[in-house]
Design a protein around this motif. Structure first.
Motif, mmCIF file in Angstrom:
data_model
loop_
_atom_site.group_PDB
_atom_site.id
_atom_site.type_symbol
_atom_site.label_atom_id
_atom_site.label_comp_id
_atom_site.label_asym_id
_atom_site.label_seq_id
_atom_site.Cartn_x
_atom_site.Cartn_y
_atom_site.Cartn_z
ATOM 1 N N LYS A 16 -9.022 1.549 -10.573
ATOM 2 C CA LYS A 16 -7.623 1.950 -10.470
ATOM 3 C C LYS A 16 -6.925 1.362 -9.242
ATOM 4 O O LYS A 16 -5.719 1.544 -9.066
ATOM 5 N N ASN A 17 -7.680 0.673 -8.393
ATOM 6 C CA ASN A 17 -7.125 0.142 -7.135
ATOM 7 C C ASN A 17 -6.499 1.243 -6.290
ATOM 8 O O ASN A 17 -5.347 1.142 -5.829
ATOM 9 N N VAL A 18 -7.243 2.303 -6.110
ATOM 10 C CA VAL A 18 -6.757 3.433 -5.324
ATOM 11 C C VAL A 18 -7.792 3.830 -4.282
ATOM 12 O O VAL A 18 -8.993 3.901 -4.574
ATOM 13 N N LEU A 64 0.886 -1.152 0.000
ATOM 14 C CA LEU A 64 0.000 0.000 0.000
ATOM 15 C C LEU A 64 0.924 1.202 0.000
ATOM 16 O O LEU A 64 1.780 1.329 0.884
ATOM 17 N N VAL A 65 0.768 2.084 -0.960
ATOM 18 C CA VAL A 65 1.661 3.226 -1.078
ATOM 19 C C VAL A 65 0.855 4.508 -1.037
ATOM 20 O O VAL A 65 0.072 4.789 -1.951
ATOM 21 N N GLU A 66 1.062 5.282 0.038
ATOM 22 C CA GLU A 66 0.349 6.545 0.186
ATOM 23 C C GLU A 66 1.089 7.672 -0.530
ATOM 24 O O GLU A 66 2.312 7.650 -0.668
ATOM 25 N N SER A 67 0.321 8.654 -0.939
ATOM 26 C CA SER A 67 0.880 9.870 -1.520
ATOM 27 C C SER A 67 -0.104 11.010 -1.314
ATOM 28 O O SER A 67 -1.249 10.781 -0.906
ATOM 29 N N GLN A 74 -1.854 25.533 4.772
ATOM 30 C CA GLN A 74 -2.266 26.455 5.827
ATOM 31 C C GLN A 74 -3.652 26.080 6.329
ATOM 32 O O GLN A 74 -4.407 25.353 5.660
ATOM 33 N N THR A 75 -3.968 26.590 7.485
ATOM 34 C CA THR A 75 -5.282 26.362 8.067
ATOM 35 C C THR A 75 -6.375 26.731 7.063
ATOM 36 O O THR A 75 -6.314 27.782 6.421
ATOM 37 N N GLY A 76 -7.349 25.823 6.965
ATOM 38 C CA GLY A 76 -8.441 26.045 6.022
ATOM 39 C C GLY A 76 -8.214 25.428 4.660
ATOM 40 O O GLY A 76 -9.125 25.391 3.832
ATOM 41 N N GLY A 77 -7.022 24.948 4.433
ATOM 42 C CA GLY A 77 -6.681 24.364 3.146
ATOM 43 C C GLY A 77 -7.192 22.946 2.988
ATOM 44 O O GLY A 77 -7.812 22.376 3.887
ATOM 45 N N SER A 78 -6.920 22.376 1.832
ATOM 46 C CA SER A 78 -7.381 21.026 1.507
ATOM 47 C C SER A 78 -6.239 20.194 0.931
ATOM 48 O O SER A 78 -5.306 20.735 0.321
ATOM 49 N N LEU A 79 -6.345 18.905 1.131
ATOM 50 C CA LEU A 79 -5.425 17.946 0.534
ATOM 51 C C LEU A 79 -6.216 16.699 0.172
ATOM 52 O O LEU A 79 -7.225 16.388 0.814
ATOM 53 N N ARG A 80 -5.733 15.975 -0.825
ATOM 54 C CA ARG A 80 -6.296 14.672 -1.121
ATOM 55 C C ARG A 80 -5.185 13.638 -1.061
ATOM 56 O O ARG A 80 -4.221 13.698 -1.832
ATOM 57 N N LEU A 81 -5.343 12.699 -0.158
ATOM 58 C CA LEU A 81 -4.389 11.604 -0.036
ATOM 59 C C LEU A 81 -4.831 10.453 -0.926
ATOM 60 O O LEU A 81 -6.029 10.208 -1.092
ATOM 61 N N SER A 82 -3.849 9.761 -1.467
ATOM 62 C CA SER A 82 -4.115 8.584 -2.272
ATOM 63 C C SER A 82 -3.365 7.399 -1.696
ATOM 64 O O SER A 82 -2.289 7.555 -1.110
ATOM 65 N N CYS A 83 -3.930 6.226 -1.867
ATOM 66 C CA CYS A 83 -3.288 4.994 -1.434
ATOM 67 C C CYS A 83 -3.409 3.996 -2.573
ATOM 68 O O CYS A 83 -4.508 3.522 -2.868
ATOM 69 N N ALA A 84 -2.293 3.713 -3.215
ATOM 70 C CA ALA A 84 -2.285 2.775 -4.330
ATOM 71 C C ALA A 84 -2.097 1.365 -3.801
ATOM 72 O O ALA A 84 -1.210 1.104 -2.986
#
Length: 123
Positions: free
Chosen positions: A73-75, A4-7, A13-23
């Motif tokens: 995509k198996n993600v 399992l490989v995260e990225s 900054q506070t209030g921001g967004s991120l999207r993590l992926s796990c292949a």
């Protein structure tokens, strides 16, 4: 070897967004979750998705984080919005090959883990 490989981690900054992926290296996992850990503390379940697509979230992230998976995509993904410094942690994805419809935020329900991706939120 199962991997399992995260990225997708990083600094925001506070209030921001991120999207993590796990292949996922194999397509046998349908029961998955995201966890996070701050050094010196226990690993915390953040979001889980059951084999039928049902989801569950920790109270601290409800309405801000969203877990999803792309079977083609198996993600596995974790969309994180309205981030705060309290969300700063190493984030891990985890999986179990059993067919389990009820999602789980418990570490003991998973036996395959990624290496983690760091998320840092500054004020």
């Amino acid at each position: 070897q199962v991997q399992l490989v995260e990225s997708g981690g990083g600094s925001v900054q506070t209030g921001g967004s991120l999207r993590l992926s796990c292949a996922l290296s194999l397509d046998i996992y349908s029961f998955m979750g995201w966890f996070r850990q701050v050094p010196g503390t226990e690993r915390e379940g953040v979001a889980g998705i059951g084999s039928t697509g049902r989801t569950d979230y920790a109270e601290s992230v409800k309405g801000r984080f969203f877990i999803s998976k792309d079977d083609a995509k198996n993600v596995l993904y974790l969309e994180m919005n309205d981030l705060s410094p309290l969300d700063t942690a190493m984030y891990y994805c985890a999986a179990n090959a059993l067919f389990i419809s009820t999602p789980s935020l418990s570490e003991s329900d998973y036996y395959v883990w990624g290496q983690g991706t760091q998320v840092t939120v500054s004020s």
